[in-house]
Structures are given as structure tokens and as C-alpha cells.
Design a protein around this motif. Structure first.
Motif, mmCIF file in Angstrom:
data_model
loop_
_atom_site.group_PDB
_atom_site.id
_atom_site.type_symbol
_atom_site.label_atom_id
_atom_site.label_comp_id
_atom_site.label_asym_id
_atom_site.label_seq_id
_atom_site.Cartn_x
_atom_site.Cartn_y
_atom_site.Cartn_z
ATOM 1 N N MET A 1 3.740 48.327 -21.648
ATOM 2 C CA MET A 1 2.607 49.401 -21.348
ATOM 3 C C MET A 1 2.818 50.621 -21.628
ATOM 4 S SD MET A 1 2.018 48.365 -16.982
ATOM 5 C CE MET A 1 3.734 48.978 -16.629
ATOM 6 N N LYS A 2 1.797 51.403 -21.987
ATOM 7 C CA LYS A 2 2.006 52.874 -22.485
ATOM 8 C C LYS A 2 1.567 53.729 -21.154
ATOM 9 C CE LYS A 2 0.462 52.387 -27.129
ATOM 10 N NZ LYS A 2 -0.594 52.857 -28.266
ATOM 11 N N LEU A 3 2.220 54.846 -21.337
ATOM 12 C CA LEU A 3 2.423 55.708 -20.316
ATOM 13 C C LEU A 3 1.448 57.042 -20.646
ATOM 14 C CD1 LEU A 3 3.363 56.986 -17.558
ATOM 15 C CD2 LEU A 3 5.245 57.676 -18.747
ATOM 16 N N GLU A 4 0.234 57.320 -19.874
ATOM 17 C CA GLU A 4 -0.363 58.634 -20.009
ATOM 18 C C GLU A 4 -0.459 59.376 -18.671
ATOM 19 O OE1 GLU A 4 -4.716 58.490 -21.707
ATOM 20 O OE2 GLU A 4 -5.234 58.981 -19.468
ATOM 21 N N ILE A 5 0.034 60.745 -18.951
ATOM 22 C CA ILE A 5 0.032 61.554 -18.073
ATOM 23 C C ILE A 5 -1.113 62.613 -17.982
ATOM 24 C CG2 ILE A 5 1.506 63.483 -17.042
ATOM 25 C CD1 ILE A 5 2.740 60.694 -16.828
ATOM 26 N N ALA A 6 -1.637 62.815 -16.919
ATOM 27 C CA ALA A 6 -2.686 63.937 -16.890
ATOM 28 C C ALA A 6 -2.324 65.300 -16.584
ATOM 29 C CB ALA A 6 -3.757 63.510 -15.520
ATOM 30 N N VAL A 7 -2.574 66.265 -17.481
ATOM 31 C CA VAL A 7 -2.121 67.347 -17.355
ATOM 32 C C VAL A 7 -3.017 68.492 -17.283
ATOM 33 C CG1 VAL A 7 0.107 66.680 -18.444
ATOM 34 C CG2 VAL A 7 -1.732 67.490 -19.599
ATOM 35 N N GLN A 8 -2.810 69.707 -16.834
ATOM 36 C CA GLN A 8 -3.717 70.686 -16.835
ATOM 37 C C GLN A 8 -3.463 72.205 -17.624
ATOM 38 O OE1 GLN A 8 -5.319 71.039 -12.470
ATOM 39 N NE2 GLN A 8 -3.305 71.011 -12.356
ATOM 40 N N ASP A 9 -2.288 71.927 -18.342
ATOM 41 C CA ASP A 9 -1.983 73.202 -19.239
ATOM 42 C C ASP A 9 -1.136 72.888 -20.366
ATOM 43 O OD1 ASP A 9 0.529 73.050 -17.726
ATOM 44 O OD2 ASP A 9 -0.090 74.257 -16.133
ATOM 45 N N VAL A 10 -0.644 73.776 -21.112
ATOM 46 C CA VAL A 10 0.222 73.481 -22.537
ATOM 47 C C VAL A 10 1.516 73.071 -21.976
ATOM 48 C CG1 VAL A 10 1.140 74.628 -24.500
ATOM 49 C CG2 VAL A 10 -1.294 74.920 -23.831
ATOM 50 N N ASP A 11 2.180 73.855 -20.874
ATOM 51 C CA ASP A 11 3.187 73.394 -20.157
ATOM 52 C C ASP A 11 3.400 72.134 -19.864
ATOM 53 O OD1 ASP A 11 4.491 75.794 -20.848
ATOM 54 O OD2 ASP A 11 4.328 76.716 -18.853
ATOM 55 N N GLY A 12 2.326 71.461 -19.359
ATOM 56 C CA GLY A 12 2.121 70.192 -18.894
ATOM 57 C C GLY A 12 2.125 69.180 -19.919
ATOM 58 N N VAL A 13 1.716 69.460 -21.212
ATOM 59 C CA VAL A 13 1.697 68.602 -22.173
ATOM 60 C C VAL A 13 3.226 68.487 -22.822
ATOM 61 C CG1 VAL A 13 0.777 68.380 -24.795
ATOM 62 C CG2 VAL A 13 -0.712 69.334 -22.679
ATOM 63 N N ARG A 14 3.877 69.882 -22.813
ATOM 64 C CA ARG A 14 5.067 69.534 -23.441
ATOM 65 C C ARG A 14 5.989 68.914 -22.339
ATOM 66 N NH1 ARG A 14 4.466 75.761 -24.093
ATOM 67 N NH2 ARG A 14 3.882 76.054 -26.241
ATOM 68 N N VAL A 15 5.954 68.688 -21.173
ATOM 69 C CA VAL A 15 6.654 68.296 -20.201
ATOM 70 C C VAL A 15 6.370 66.729 -20.202
ATOM 71 C CG1 VAL A 15 6.995 67.678 -17.445
ATOM 72 C CG2 VAL A 15 6.900 70.164 -18.400
ATOM 73 N N ALA A 16 5.326 66.416 -20.477
ATOM 74 C CA ALA A 16 4.852 65.131 -20.447
ATOM 75 C C ALA A 16 5.526 64.271 -21.814
ATOM 76 C CB ALA A 16 3.274 64.674 -20.533
ATOM 77 N N ALA A 17 5.293 65.279 -23.060
ATOM 78 C CA ALA A 17 5.848 64.687 -24.296
ATOM 79 C C ALA A 17 7.419 64.545 -24.171
ATOM 80 C CB ALA A 17 5.647 65.573 -25.185
ATOM 81 N N GLN A 18 8.124 65.420 -23.618
ATOM 82 C CA GLN A 18 9.588 65.553 -23.397
ATOM 83 C C GLN A 18 9.960 64.466 -22.491
ATOM 84 O OE1 GLN A 18 10.472 69.578 -22.457
ATOM 85 N NE2 GLN A 18 9.829 70.635 -24.337
ATOM 86 N N GLY A 19 9.066 63.998 -21.672
ATOM 87 C CA GLY A 19 9.575 62.786 -20.689
ATOM 88 C C GLY A 19 9.328 61.494 -21.233
#
Length: 247
Positions: A1-19
Motif C-alpha cells: 500500500m502507498k501512504l498519503e498524508i493530508a497536510v495544510q502547510d509547507v512544513d507538513g509537506v516536509r514532515v510527510a516526505a521525511q517520514g
């Protein structure tokens, strides 16, 4: 399965990518179900280096949109294509008195505006599935619209409660449409969702954060949602573990 994270800001994008997230859904106002983010936010988010799929939803409430609202969504999508979005997340319903259905006219216009980038139809489909819509018939309508995936809880209040319908959607899709489970997904749910055969899971992995500055009139509460690195990593670990377990 792929993992998609819903985010609201650029920091959230970075955290999701790093995780270890495979992609993000970028929106604003997650407590309202998500609304279209600003173009400036999208432009910066697409520079982080992970696939950004942008929610296009002009207002809170239901999914019965006026012609003017659909026109706004079309223009937003055209701008998002130029801004480098990897995909858009859309949905629209119609009710002509004979029952609620997918708004095919609106969805065709939105898919056309996307100009070849991926289109996900969001949980507006759960309105239909909760009213006992046939999963196979719904899949055929979505495939006919040319969308890449559907985000759904299987019509249940949470994805874990809709695993039977999710499995039926996967069977009907037969690889023609990605089925992504969303709706109060937690790391402990990944094994059951993997057993249902879904292609991806979607969650916000958010936790309350506090503004360090003082609040003032019109400023709203000092608490806001932030993407939690630990929750993203826990979700990623659970997805990997579910992938190692036999179905």
C-alpha cells in the motif's frame, strides 16, 4: 500500500516526505473537511520534492455545487497545473429529485481542466455508498470519467468499518482504478486495510499545536493543527509491516 498524508502547510509537506509518505494531499481548513489552498502555498509545496495532490473544494458543506462554483474549481485546477501539482482531488454530486448521484457534467469539466495530471475523486462517494450504492456500478462510473483513484471509507464513518465495501471496490476496479482508504485511519488499522486489498491509505497524522504569540480579537484560537512526525513515521512503519504480512 502507498501512504498519503493530508497536510495544510509547507512544513507538513516536509514532515510527510521525511517520514516516508509516498505523496501528500495539500489543503487548508482540515477541520472543515479541507478547502482549496492558496496558489502561493501550492507553489512552495511543490518545491519540496514529493508529489503534491491538491484538494479543490471551494467551500465547506456538502458537495452539490452551483455552476459558478464549478467554474471556480475549473480555474483553480488550471492554475494548479501551471503551479506544478502532481494531481488534484475533486468531487461533486447532483440531486435532480431522483436521488443523489455523481455530478458527471461537473466532474468531466474538472478532469478536462486537469490536462493529464492525476485526478482523485474524494469522499463525496461515501455519500452514495452510505445510501447503498452498488460498488461495482460506482467503479464503472469513475473509470468512465478517467480518474486515477477514489478516496473512500467504504461509506462507513471510518475506513475500518467499511472494509467489506472497500474490498468490493477493489475487486470491481481490477487494477483500473486505485482504491485509497481514508476516514479516521490509524496505524493499527493498516493490517485490516491491507487484507481488504486497498492500493493506498490516507490520513492526516495531525496533532494540536499552540501559537507562541498572543491571540487578539479576530485572530481565532491559539491552537492549530500540525503534522506530527511521530504519527507519520508510525503510519509508515505500519504500512510496511502490513505489506510483509500474508493476506
Amino acid at each position: 500500500m502507498k501512504l498519503e498524508i493530508a497536510v495544510q502547510d509547507v512544513d507538513g509537506v516536509r514532515v510527510a516526505a521525511q517520514g516516508g509518505a509516498d505523496r501528500v494531499e495539500l489543503c487548508q481548513a482540515l477541520p472543515l473537511g479541507g478547502l482549496t489552498p492558496s496558489l502561493g502555498l501550492v507553489e512552495l509545496a511543490t518545491g519540496v520534492g514529493t508529489d503534491v495532490h491538491v484538494l479543490v473544494r471551494p467551500r465547506a458543506g456538502g458537495f452539490l455545487f452551483t455552476a459558478t462554483e464549478v467554474s471556480v474549481m475549473v480555474r483553480d485546477i488550471e492554475a494548479l497545473v501551471d503551479a506544478g501539482a502532481a494531481g488534484v482531488v475533486v468531487g461533486a454530486l447532483t440531486d435532480d429529485g431522483g436521488g443523489v448521484e455523481l455530478d458527471r457534467h461537473a466532474l468531466k469539466a474538472l478532469v478536462r481542466a486537469a490536462e493529464g495530471i492525476e485526478v482523485t475523486v474524494h469522499r463525496c462517494v461515501d455519500v452514495l455508498l452510505a445510501r447503498a450504492a452498488d460498488p461495482a456500478a460506482l467503479v464503472e462510473r469513475l473509470v468512465g470519467l478517467g480518474v486515477a483513484r477514489v478516496l473512500t471509507s467504504g461509506g462507513a464513518p471510518w475506513a475500518l468499518g467499511g472494509v467489506g465495501t472497500l474490498a468490493a471496490l477493489v475487486d470491481a476496479a481490477d487494477g483500473r482504478l486505485e482504491v485509497m482508504a481514508g476516514g479516521r485511519v490509524r496505524p493499527g488499522h493498516m493490517a485490516a486495510l491491507a487484507q481488504a486489498g486497498v492500493d493506498a491509505v490516507h490520513l492526516s497524522a495531525r496533532t494540536p499545536a499552540h501559537d507562541a504569540g498572543p491571540a487578539g480579537p479576530g485572530g481565532g484560537p491559539v491552537v492549530y493543527d500540525s503534522t506530527d512526525p511521530a504519527l507519520v513515521q508510525a503510519a509508515r512503519s505500519a504500512v510496511l509491516e502490513a505489506g510483509r504480512s500474508p493476506r
